[in-house]
Design an enzyme around this catalytic site. Structure first.
Site, PDB file in Angstrom:
ATOM      1  N   TYR A 150       0.840  -1.216   0.000  1.00 61.05           N
ATOM      2  CA  TYR A 150       0.000   0.000   0.000  1.00 61.05           C
ATOM      3  C   TYR A 150       0.870   1.259   0.000  1.00 61.05           C
ATOM      4  O   TYR A 150       0.598   2.216  -0.728  1.00 61.05           O
ATOM      5  CB  TYR A 150      -0.888  -0.062   1.238  1.00 61.05           C
ATOM      6  CG  TYR A 150      -1.918   1.029   1.396  1.00 61.05           C
ATOM      7  CD1 TYR A 150      -3.126   0.987   0.713  1.00 61.05           C
ATOM      8  CD2 TYR A 150      -1.705   2.084   2.291  1.00 61.05           C
ATOM      9  CE1 TYR A 150      -4.093   1.975   0.900  1.00 61.05           C
ATOM     10  CE2 TYR A 150      -2.671   3.072   2.478  1.00 61.05           C
ATOM     11  CZ  TYR A 150      -3.851   3.007   1.787  1.00 61.05           C
ATOM     12  OH  TYR A 150      -4.801   3.990   1.973  1.00 61.05           O
ATOM     13  N   LYS A 154       0.858   4.097  -2.812  1.00 57.03           N
ATOM     14  CA  LYS A 154       0.486   5.480  -2.499  1.00 57.03           C
ATOM     15  C   LYS A 154       1.634   6.452  -2.787  1.00 57.03           C
ATOM     16  O   LYS A 154       1.389   7.617  -3.155  1.00 57.03           O
ATOM     17  CB  LYS A 154       0.044   5.581  -1.034  1.00 57.03           C
ATOM     18  CG  LYS A 154      -1.278   4.871  -0.739  1.00 57.03           C
ATOM     19  CD  LYS A 154      -2.385   5.289  -1.694  1.00 57.03           C
ATOM     20  CE  LYS A 154      -3.780   5.018  -1.181  1.00 57.03           C
ATOM     21  NZ  LYS A 154      -4.823   5.327  -2.187  1.00 57.03           N
TER      22      LYS A 154
HETATM   23  P1  NAP Z   1     -13.406   2.275   1.770  1.00 53.99           P
HETATM   24  O1  NAP Z   1     -14.385   2.743   2.790  1.00 53.99           O
HETATM   25  O2  NAP Z   1     -12.847   0.893   1.880  1.00 53.99           O
HETATM   26  O3  NAP Z   1     -14.027   2.507   0.309  1.00 53.99           O
HETATM   27  C1  NAP Z   1     -13.322   2.167  -0.835  1.00 53.99           C
HETATM   28  C2  NAP Z   1     -14.286   1.940  -1.970  1.00 53.99           C
HETATM   29  O4  NAP Z   1     -13.511   1.580  -3.148  1.00 53.99           O
HETATM   30  C3  NAP Z   1     -15.263   0.785  -1.702  1.00 53.99           C
HETATM   31  O5  NAP Z   1     -16.568   1.186  -1.992  1.00 53.99           O
HETATM   32  C4  NAP Z   1     -14.756  -0.296  -2.632  1.00 53.99           C
HETATM   33  O6  NAP Z   1     -15.769  -1.149  -3.136  1.00 53.99           O
HETATM   34  C5  NAP Z   1     -14.192   0.520  -3.782  1.00 53.99           C
HETATM   35  N1  NAP Z   1     -13.287  -0.264  -4.613  1.00 53.99           N
HETATM   36  C6  NAP Z   1     -12.352  -1.146  -4.212  1.00 53.99           C
HETATM   37  N2  NAP Z   1     -11.733  -1.700  -5.257  1.00 53.99           N
HETATM   38  C7  NAP Z   1     -12.300  -1.170  -6.359  1.00 53.99           C
HETATM   39  C8  NAP Z   1     -12.114  -1.364  -7.752  1.00 53.99           C
HETATM   40  N3  NAP Z   1     -11.202  -2.230  -8.231  1.00 53.99           N
HETATM   41  N4  NAP Z   1     -12.878  -0.651  -8.618  1.00 53.99           N
HETATM   42  C9  NAP Z   1     -13.813   0.207  -8.159  1.00 53.99           C
HETATM   43  N5  NAP Z   1     -14.027   0.437  -6.856  1.00 53.99           N
HETATM   44  C10 NAP Z   1     -13.295  -0.256  -5.959  1.00 53.99           C
HETATM   45  O7  NAP Z   1     -12.113   3.219   1.725  1.00 53.99           O
HETATM   46  P2  NAP Z   1     -11.871   4.742   2.211  1.00 53.99           P
HETATM   47  O8  NAP Z   1     -11.318   4.679   3.584  1.00 53.99           O
HETATM   48  O9  NAP Z   1     -13.042   5.592   1.906  1.00 53.99           O
HETATM   49  O10 NAP Z   1     -10.635   5.133   1.261  1.00 53.99           O
HETATM   50  C11 NAP Z   1     -10.786   5.815   0.018  1.00 53.99           C
HETATM   51  C12 NAP Z   1      -9.411   6.139  -0.539  1.00 53.99           C
HETATM   52  O11 NAP Z   1      -8.683   6.921   0.406  1.00 53.99           O
HETATM   53  C13 NAP Z   1      -8.552   4.908  -0.814  1.00 53.99           C
HETATM   54  O12 NAP Z   1      -7.768   5.114  -1.956  1.00 53.99           O
HETATM   55  C14 NAP Z   1      -7.688   4.825   0.424  1.00 53.99           C
HETATM   56  O13 NAP Z   1      -6.505   4.108   0.157  1.00 53.99           O
HETATM   57  C15 NAP Z   1      -7.455   6.286   0.708  1.00 53.99           C
HETATM   58  N6  NAP Z   1      -7.082   6.564   2.097  1.00 53.99           N
HETATM   59  C16 NAP Z   1      -7.881   6.231   3.160  1.00 53.99           C
HETATM   60  C17 NAP Z   1      -7.493   6.528   4.458  1.00 53.99           C
HETATM   61  C18 NAP Z   1      -8.319   6.180   5.666  1.00 53.99           C
HETATM   62  O14 NAP Z   1      -7.844   6.387   6.797  1.00 53.99           O
HETATM   63  N7  NAP Z   1      -9.539   5.693   5.532  1.00 53.99           N
HETATM   64  C19 NAP Z   1      -6.253   7.157   4.693  1.00 53.99           C
HETATM   65  C20 NAP Z   1      -5.453   7.467   3.593  1.00 53.99           C
HETATM   66  C21 NAP Z   1      -5.879   7.170   2.311  1.00 53.99           C
HETATM   67  P3  NAP Z   1     -16.248  -2.456  -2.336  1.00 53.99           P
HETATM   68  O15 NAP Z   1     -16.992  -1.937  -1.157  1.00 53.99           O
HETATM   69  O16 NAP Z   1     -17.136  -3.182  -3.299  1.00 53.99           O
HETATM   70  O17 NAP Z   1     -15.024  -3.216  -1.970  1.00 53.99           O
END
Ligand code: NAP
Length: 249
Positions: A150, A154
Site C-alpha cells: 500500500y 500510495k
Molecule cells: P473504503 O471505505 O474501503 O471505500 C473504498 C471503496 O472503493 C469501496 O466502496 C470499494 O468497493 C471501492 N473499490 C475497491 N476496489 C475497487 C475497484 N477495483 N474498482 C472500483 N471500486 C473499488 O475506503 P476509504 O477509507 O473511503 O478510502 C478511500 C481512498 O482513500 C482509498 O484510496 C484509500 O486508500 C485512501 N485513504 C484512506 C485513508 C483512511 O484512513 N480511511 C487514509 C489514507 C488514504 P467495495 O466496497 O465493493 O469493496
C-alpha cells in the site's frame, strides 16, 4: 458552468463524501464502484439534495470496464472533465508474510486503476481544454509497518500525479494528490478488526497521535478535493496535500 465529475470507489467512505461534495458544488457526478447496486445510496444522497448523479459498476483495474464506464458517463451526463481516483483496497501484512496476490491486488486497484481512469478521462479533458484530476495518496506513502504494498502504491501515485501535472498542464488540466491521515471509514474499521481492537479504542488511540487531537472524517477529504477541482485552483498543480491534522510530510 456545469461540469461532469467521476469519483471512483464512491459507494462509501471518502469517495461517497467527495461525490456528494462535488455534486453540491454544482457538478453532475458519476458514482463508480465495483458493484452498481452499492452506488445507490450515494446517488440517492446526491439526487435527494437536488443534484444530478448516476451509479456505474466497474472495476477500475479492468481496461474494458473503464472504457465502457467512461463512455456511459459521456452518454448520460456529458463528457467528464473532473476525475477523482479514490478506489482503494488494503491487503496488509508484514513483508515476510505478504503474498504475491496481496501485492498485485493493491498495485492493480491503486496504480493500474488510476492509470486506466486518467488515460480514459484525459481525452475528454484535452478536448475541452480544461480538467481536474485528484488522486488519493496517503500518509502511508511515507512508510507504514505492515503496508509495503500500500505504501509503495500510495508513493507511486504521488509520482504519477506530478507527471500528469507536467504532461497535461498545457491543456488546462491540473493534477494533484491528497494524502489523508487517519480517516474514520470501513477501511480503518477493517484495520482495527485485523488488529483485534474495538474500532472505538482504535479511533481514540489514533486521535491521540494527531496534533489536532481528533480523527479525520470523509468530509475533511471531500473539502480538499472540492478545492482542487474548483475553477480557482487552476494555478495549483502537481501538489500533494497532507490532510492529516498535522504535517506528516
Ligand atoms: P473504503 O471505505 O474501503 O471505500 C473504498 C471503496 O472503493 C469501496 O466502496 C470499494 O468497493 C471501492 N473499490 C475497491 N476496489 C475497487 C475497484 N477495483 N474498482 C472500483 N471500486 C473499488 O475506503 P476509504 O477509507 O473511503 O478510502 C478511500 C481512498 O482513500 C482509498 O484510496 C484509500 O486508500 C485512501 N485513504 C484512506 C485513508 C483512511 O484512513 N480511511 C487514509 C489514507 C488514504 P467495495 O466496497 O465493493 O469493496
Amino acid at each position: 458552468m456545469t461540469r461532469t465529475a467521476i469519483v471512483t470507489g464512491a459507494a462509501r467512505g471518502i469517495g461517497a463524501a467527495t461525490a456528494a461534495r462535488l455534486a453540491a458544488d454544482g457538478n453532475a457526478v458519476a458514482v463508480i464502484d465495483l458493484d452498481e447496486a452499492h452506488c445507490a445510496d450515494t446517488v440517492a444522497r446526491i439526487t435527494d439534495a437536488g443534484g444530478r448523479a448516476i451509479g456505474i459498476g466497474a472495476d477500475v483495474s479492468d481496461a474494458t470496464a473503464v472504457a465502457d464506464a467512461v463512455a456511459r458517463v459521456e452518454a448520460e451526463l456529458g463528457a467528464p472533465t473532473i476525475l477523482v481516483n479514490n478506489a482503494g483496497i488494503i491487503r496488509d501484512n508484514l513483508l515476510f508474510k505478504m503474498t504475491e496476490d496481496d501485492w498485485d491486488a493493491v498495485m492493480n486497484v491503486h496504480l493500474r486503476g488510476a492509470f486506466l481512469m486518467s488515460r480514459a478521462v484525459q481525452a475528454h479533458q484535452v478536448k475541452a481544454g480544461w480538467g481536474r484530476i485528484v488522486n488519493l495518496s496517503s500518509t502511508s506513502a511515507l512508510g507504514n509497518r505492515g503496508q509495503a504494498n500500500y505504501a509503495a502504491a500510495k508513493a507511486g501515485l504521488q509520482g504519477f500525479t506530478k507527471t500528469l501535472a507536467l504532461e497535461l498542464g498545457r491543456y488546462g488540466v491540473t493534477a494533484n494528490a491528497i494524502a489523508p491521515g487517519f480517516i474514520v471509514t470501513d477501511m480503518t474499521r477493517a484495520t482495527a478488526e485485523r488488529m483485534g481492537v474495538s474500532f472505538e479504542d482504535f479511533v481514540t488511540g489514533a486521535a491521540a497521535e494527531v496534533p489536532v487531537q481528533r480523527a479525520g472524517y470523509p468530509d475533511d477529504i471531500a473539502a480538499a478535493a472540492s478545492f482542487f477541482c474548483s475553477e480557482e485552483a487552476g494555478f495549483v498543480s502537481g501538489q500533494v496535500l497532507y490532510v492529516a491534522g498535522g504535517p506528516r510530510a
